[in-house]
Design a protein around this motif. Sequence first.
Motif, PDB file in Angstrom:
ATOM      1  N   ALA A   3       0.818  -1.211   0.000  1.00 29.35           N
ATOM      2  CA  ALA A   3       0.000   0.000   0.000  1.00 29.35           C
ATOM      3  C   ALA A   3       0.858   1.269   0.000  1.00 29.35           C
ATOM      4  CB  ALA A   3      -0.928  -0.009   1.211  1.00 29.35           C
ATOM      5  N   ILE A   4       1.978   1.227   0.707  1.00 30.53           N
ATOM      6  CA  ILE A   4       2.861   2.407   0.763  1.00 30.53           C
ATOM      7  C   ILE A   4       3.404   2.729  -0.619  1.00 30.53           C
ATOM      8  CG2 ILE A   4       5.021   3.306   1.716  1.00 30.53           C
ATOM      9  CD1 ILE A   4       4.457   1.502   4.187  1.00 30.53           C
ATOM     10  N   ASN A   5       3.906   1.699  -1.301  1.00 30.19           N
ATOM     11  CA  ASN A   5       4.447   1.921  -2.647  1.00 30.19           C
ATOM     12  C   ASN A   5       3.350   2.304  -3.637  1.00 30.19           C
ATOM     13  OD1 ASN A   5       7.104   1.437  -1.951  1.00 30.19           O
ATOM     14  ND2 ASN A   5       6.937  -0.763  -2.283  1.00 30.19           N
ATOM     15  N   TYR A   6       2.128   1.812  -3.401  1.00 30.46           N
ATOM     16  CA  TYR A   6       0.998   2.168  -4.263  1.00 30.46           C
ATOM     17  C   TYR A   6       0.814   3.685  -4.267  1.00 30.46           C
ATOM     18  CZ  TYR A   6      -3.862   2.348  -5.932  1.00 30.46           C
ATOM     19  OH  TYR A   6      -5.020   2.638  -6.622  1.00 30.46           O
ATOM     20  N   LEU A   7       0.859   4.300  -3.091  1.00 32.99           N
ATOM     21  CA  LEU A   7       0.728   5.757  -3.007  1.00 32.99           C
ATOM     22  C   LEU A   7       1.958   6.474  -3.533  1.00 32.99           C
ATOM     23  CD1 LEU A   7      -1.909   5.420  -1.369  1.00 32.99           C
ATOM     24  CD2 LEU A   7      -1.060   7.223   0.148  1.00 32.99           C
ATOM     25  N   MET A   8       3.144   5.968  -3.174  1.00 33.62           N
ATOM     26  CA  MET A   8       4.382   6.655  -3.560  1.00 33.62           C
ATOM     27  C   MET A   8       4.612   6.585  -5.071  1.00 33.62           C
ATOM     28  SD  MET A   8       6.875   5.584  -0.370  1.00 33.62           S
ATOM     29  CE  MET A   8       8.262   6.577  -0.952  1.00 33.62           C
ATOM     30  N   ASN A   9       4.123   5.526  -5.721  1.00 37.66           N
ATOM     31  CA  ASN A   9       4.232   5.436  -7.177  1.00 37.66           C
ATOM     32  C   ASN A   9       3.344   6.455  -7.875  1.00 37.66           C
ATOM     33  OD1 ASN A   9       6.012   3.350  -6.876  1.00 37.66           O
ATOM     34  ND2 ASN A   9       4.637   1.740  -7.596  1.00 37.66           N
ATOM     35  N   ARG A  10       2.242   6.806  -7.225  1.00 43.26           N
ATOM     36  CA  ARG A  10       1.327   7.789  -7.807  1.00 43.26           C
ATOM     37  C   ARG A  10       1.785   9.221  -7.557  1.00 43.26           C
ATOM     38  NH1 ARG A  10      -4.594   6.498  -8.418  1.00 43.26           N
ATOM     39  NH2 ARG A  10      -4.675   4.301  -8.966  1.00 43.26           N
ATOM     40  N   TYR A  11       2.437   9.423  -6.423  1.00 38.91           N
ATOM     41  CA  TYR A  11       2.879  10.762  -6.038  1.00 38.91           C
ATOM     42  C   TYR A  11       4.365  10.701  -5.699  1.00 38.91           C
ATOM     43  CZ  TYR A  11      -2.160  11.232  -5.685  1.00 38.91           C
ATOM     44  OH  TYR A  11      -3.497  11.207  -5.964  1.00 38.91           O
ATOM     45  N   ASN A  12       5.186  11.087  -6.670  1.00 37.17           N
ATOM     46  CA  ASN A  12       6.634  10.904  -6.559  1.00 37.17           C
ATOM     47  C   ASN A  12       7.272  11.682  -5.416  1.00 37.17           C
ATOM     48  OD1 ASN A  12       6.633   9.196  -8.798  1.00 37.17           O
ATOM     49  ND2 ASN A  12       6.846  10.901 -10.240  1.00 37.17           N
ATOM     50  N   ASP A  13       6.660  12.799  -5.045  1.00 38.30           N
ATOM     51  CA  ASP A  13       7.234  13.626  -3.979  1.00 38.30           C
ATOM     52  C   ASP A  13       6.834  13.151  -2.584  1.00 38.30           C
ATOM     53  OD1 ASP A  13       8.384  15.205  -5.921  1.00 38.30           O
ATOM     54  OD2 ASP A  13       6.735  16.653  -5.951  1.00 38.30           O
ATOM     55  N   LEU A  47      -0.451  -3.961   7.828  1.00 32.05           N
ATOM     56  CA  LEU A  47      -1.051  -4.268   6.526  1.00 32.05           C
ATOM     57  C   LEU A  47      -0.491  -3.388   5.411  1.00 32.05           C
ATOM     58  CD1 LEU A  47      -4.798  -4.679   7.570  1.00 32.05           C
ATOM     59  CD2 LEU A  47      -3.077  -6.462   7.261  1.00 32.05           C
ATOM     60  N   MET A  48       0.115  -2.261   5.788  1.00 34.57           N
ATOM     61  CA  MET A  48       0.643  -1.336   4.779  1.00 34.57           C
ATOM     62  C   MET A  48       1.802  -1.923   3.990  1.00 34.57           C
ATOM     63  SD  MET A  48       0.640   2.253   6.873  1.00 34.57           S
ATOM     64  CE  MET A  48      -0.774   2.772   7.830  1.00 34.57           C
ATOM     65  N   ILE A  49       2.498  -2.915   4.601  1.00 34.64           N
ATOM     66  CA  ILE A  49       3.674  -3.480   3.936  1.00 34.64           C
ATOM     67  C   ILE A  49       3.355  -4.809   3.251  1.00 34.64           C
ATOM     68  CG2 ILE A  49       5.326  -2.323   5.445  1.00 34.64           C
ATOM     69  CD1 ILE A  49       5.521  -4.878   7.093  1.00 34.64           C
ATOM     70  N   ARG A  50       2.088  -5.194   3.249  1.00 32.18           N
ATOM     71  CA  ARG A  50       1.680  -6.427   2.577  1.00 32.18           C
ATOM     72  C   ARG A  50       1.320  -6.131   1.123  1.00 32.18           C
ATOM     73  NH1 ARG A  50       0.000 -10.686   5.756  1.00 32.18           N
ATOM     74  NH2 ARG A  50      -1.519 -11.252   4.178  1.00 32.18           N
ATOM     75  N   PRO A  51       1.516  -7.070   0.207  1.00 35.48           N
ATOM     76  CA  PRO A  51       1.095  -6.850  -1.190  1.00 35.48           C
ATOM     77  C   PRO A  51      -0.395  -6.510  -1.256  1.00 35.48           C
ATOM     78  CG  PRO A  51       2.453  -8.824  -1.021  1.00 35.48           C
ATOM     79  CD  PRO A  51       2.184  -8.380   0.382  1.00 35.48           C
TER      80      PRO A  51
END
Length: 510
Positions: free
Chosen positions: A400-410, A429-433
């Motif tokens: 979930a963390i990377n899902y957001l960070m991929n959408r918003y690079n900053d 749960l944030m670090i689970r696929p």
Amino acid sequence: MGLVNIQNLSHANGDKKLYKEAVLKLNRREHIALVGPNGAGKTTLLNIISKKIIPDLGEVEIHPKTKIGYLDQHLSIKDDMEVNSYLKTAFQDLYDVEERMNIIYEKMSENYDENELVKALKYQDILNHNDFDSIEKKIGNLVNGLGIGIDKLDKKMSELSGGQKNKVMLAKLLLSDNDFLVLDEPTNFLDIEQVNWLASFLQSFEKAFIMVSHDQDFINKTCNIIYALDNLKLTRYVGNYDKYIEELAIQQEQYDKDFVSQQRKIKKLETYIAKNSARLSTAKSAQSRKKTLDKLDKMDKRKENIKPNFNFMYKEPASDVIIKAEDLVIGYDSPILHKLNFEIRKGEKCIIKGKNGIGKTTFLKTLSSELKPYSGDIKLGNGVVYSYFKQLEKVDDINAINYLMNRYNDLTEREARAKIGQFGLRNDLMIRPMSTLSGGEQTKVRLSALSMEPCSLLILDEPTNHIDSLAKESLLEAIMDFEGTVLLTTHDINFSTKWADKVINFEDLV
């Protein structure tokens, strides 16, 4: 024994514990709702009952002659099969009997055989006993009630939309001769009229079922037993959802009182032990109290389910008219609706109503430029920025963390964690696929991503699917607090429509 008997169930999904020594029993004719917060393990439990998952520990006993019917929204079916043929597979055993009977009669037209005639008559008795002649009527009843449409019977499964396919699969399940049904959110792809029809059907359903649903009104109408899954335990309640809420409140109040009482007792024992352990005259008494304290079955403080805090950021548009449709016709290879002419203005909260397949999602896709208009035009006002929550989204195998960070690079990891946590997802749960999260948990992550971009128009296509009651409350509050324009579709009768300024009913436009 009953149909299903589960004892001492313990199971974890990766490092996430779901149940600890849980117990469940399902008896004949019981209509059970399995309730609990998103991610508690409701769908996993259905998969355990359906033997799709083997639990880590515990006994799962299914009566040996029990036939289980499972509504699997990810089931693979042959795309080239016609809808009518697919539905008739629910009665395949009877059609096989009919075929064997017809073969006997064909042979007897050339060579009469008394023994073969007796066999054919037995086959006829089987068909009569199982109302074989009423199969077409049963299929028609389900097709009409679930809104599939008689005109779809000769269509191939590949020609149906995702929602229509799910309806057909549900119809087959309801037609099949199972001893109990396992239903995972059966109302997600039905409109309000069809939900009411299904509720009526299940009210008089003579077999047992266990169901996961976040539609409280639907549970009230259909279920007489509630199993609440919370804090790794299953608790059985007799009655509908409203009765469960009443009993739960009483139990929680009593538990809190017992917890406070026990804490006082523990404090009193600890104080006495501390004061008297060192004195020779009172050491024996202190030791006795120490044993009492050690044997005490200490209660944990009750954990409240935390309500998420949804919110969406507003961006002021340069126009008072947000959406304007002029002679708009939507569709793919052919038009779906007559020409649409309307406008939606700044700040208006709008609901699009209409039965499944009528074109609500197609309209939203056209509005977002994902589809071109079949004819006519639809325009956004000057400076209108929209955010679009799609009903279906394939999530990548990232957390979930990377899902957001991929959408918003900053976006930093800390900021991503804070935003996702605000929308109700726990840290572990944030670090689970994303693919391993429940449907409700995925929705919360997707909505958190949507909230990061200021917009003047919020487009929400069935956002209430999968999310629990606390999340629905928060979403409704966020919609009402949002300064901009909202365009929303939902089949959830519990998601109050009193907040809407405008309702566009596509059924009036057909």
